[in-house]
Design an enzyme around this catalytic site. Structure first.
Site, PDB file in Angstrom:
ATOM      1  N   HIS A  17      49.940  64.018  -3.982  1.00  0.00           N
ATOM      2  CA  HIS A  17      50.005  62.786  -4.849  1.00  0.00           C
ATOM      3  C   HIS A  17      48.623  62.421  -4.610  1.00  0.00           C
ATOM      4  O   HIS A  17      47.780  62.053  -5.480  1.00  0.00           O
ATOM      5  CB  HIS A  17      50.933  61.613  -4.593  1.00  0.00           C
ATOM      6  N   LYS A  41      67.484  58.492 -11.123  1.00  0.00           N
ATOM      7  CA  LYS A  41      67.088  59.602  -9.783  1.00  0.00           C
ATOM      8  C   LYS A  41      67.621  58.851  -8.570  1.00  0.00           C
ATOM      9  O   LYS A  41      67.626  59.668  -7.429  1.00  0.00           O
ATOM     10  CB  LYS A  41      65.716  59.528  -9.755  1.00  0.00           C
TER      11      LYS A  41
END
Length: 163
Positions: A17, A41
């Site tokens: 990321h 999630k």
């Protein structure tokens, strides 16, 4: 002003990321990191923890690139979030062919909703292509060393969660 939105769950933020954020920041004037509030999630880290980790990592990247980097939690459609932050560009990171197939579908749907927002794909650096937050969490949970995948503060946060 070129504004881009880089969305994700970032549970936790990884070196992959960070690589995408650094490279995206060199392309725009303002980069918004959209932190998805995805209750389905069941993230390991709370929204507040994820935002704090991302903000801490982005201070250095903002100084390095000279680009304003801000963190923006969101729970609406990605295209609506792009409008909310004034982004003309959505940044997506790709690791493998499987990522492309999913992202290709998402681009099609987003363009059907609003074709004025462009999606730009950045390939993960070869050294980061295998990194996935899900796998990093699994390695940490099982007592493995995640040093190659996350920064020291994120590694410490993972250790705090898993003991």
């Amino acid at each position: 002003m070129r504004i881009a939105l880089y969305p994700g769950t970032f549970d936790p933020i990884t070196l992959g990321h960070i690589d995408i954020i650094r490279r995206a920041a060199m392309l725009v004037d303002r980069l918004v990191i959209g932190v998805a509030i995805n209750r389905d999630k069941g993230p390991l880290f709370s929204l507040e923890e994820r935002v704090a980790m991302i903000e801490a990592e982005c201070v250095v990247l903002s100084d390095l690139t000279g680009t304003e980097i801000v963190v923006h939690p969101f729970e609406n459609l990605l295209i609506n979030c792009a409008h909310d932050v004034g982004a003309q560009i959505i940044i997506r990171g790709l690791r493998a062919v499987a990522d492309f197939e999913y992202e290709f579908q998402m681009v099609g749907m987003n363009r059907a909703l609003d074709n004025s927002v462009e999606t730009v794909f950045l390939m993960a650096d070869a050294g980061h292509q295998a990194i996935a937050s899900k796998l990093v969490k699994e390695i940490a949970r099982l007592g493995g060393d995640v040093t190659k995948f996350v920064t020291s503060p994120v590694k410490a946060a993972l250790a705090g969660k898993y003991g």
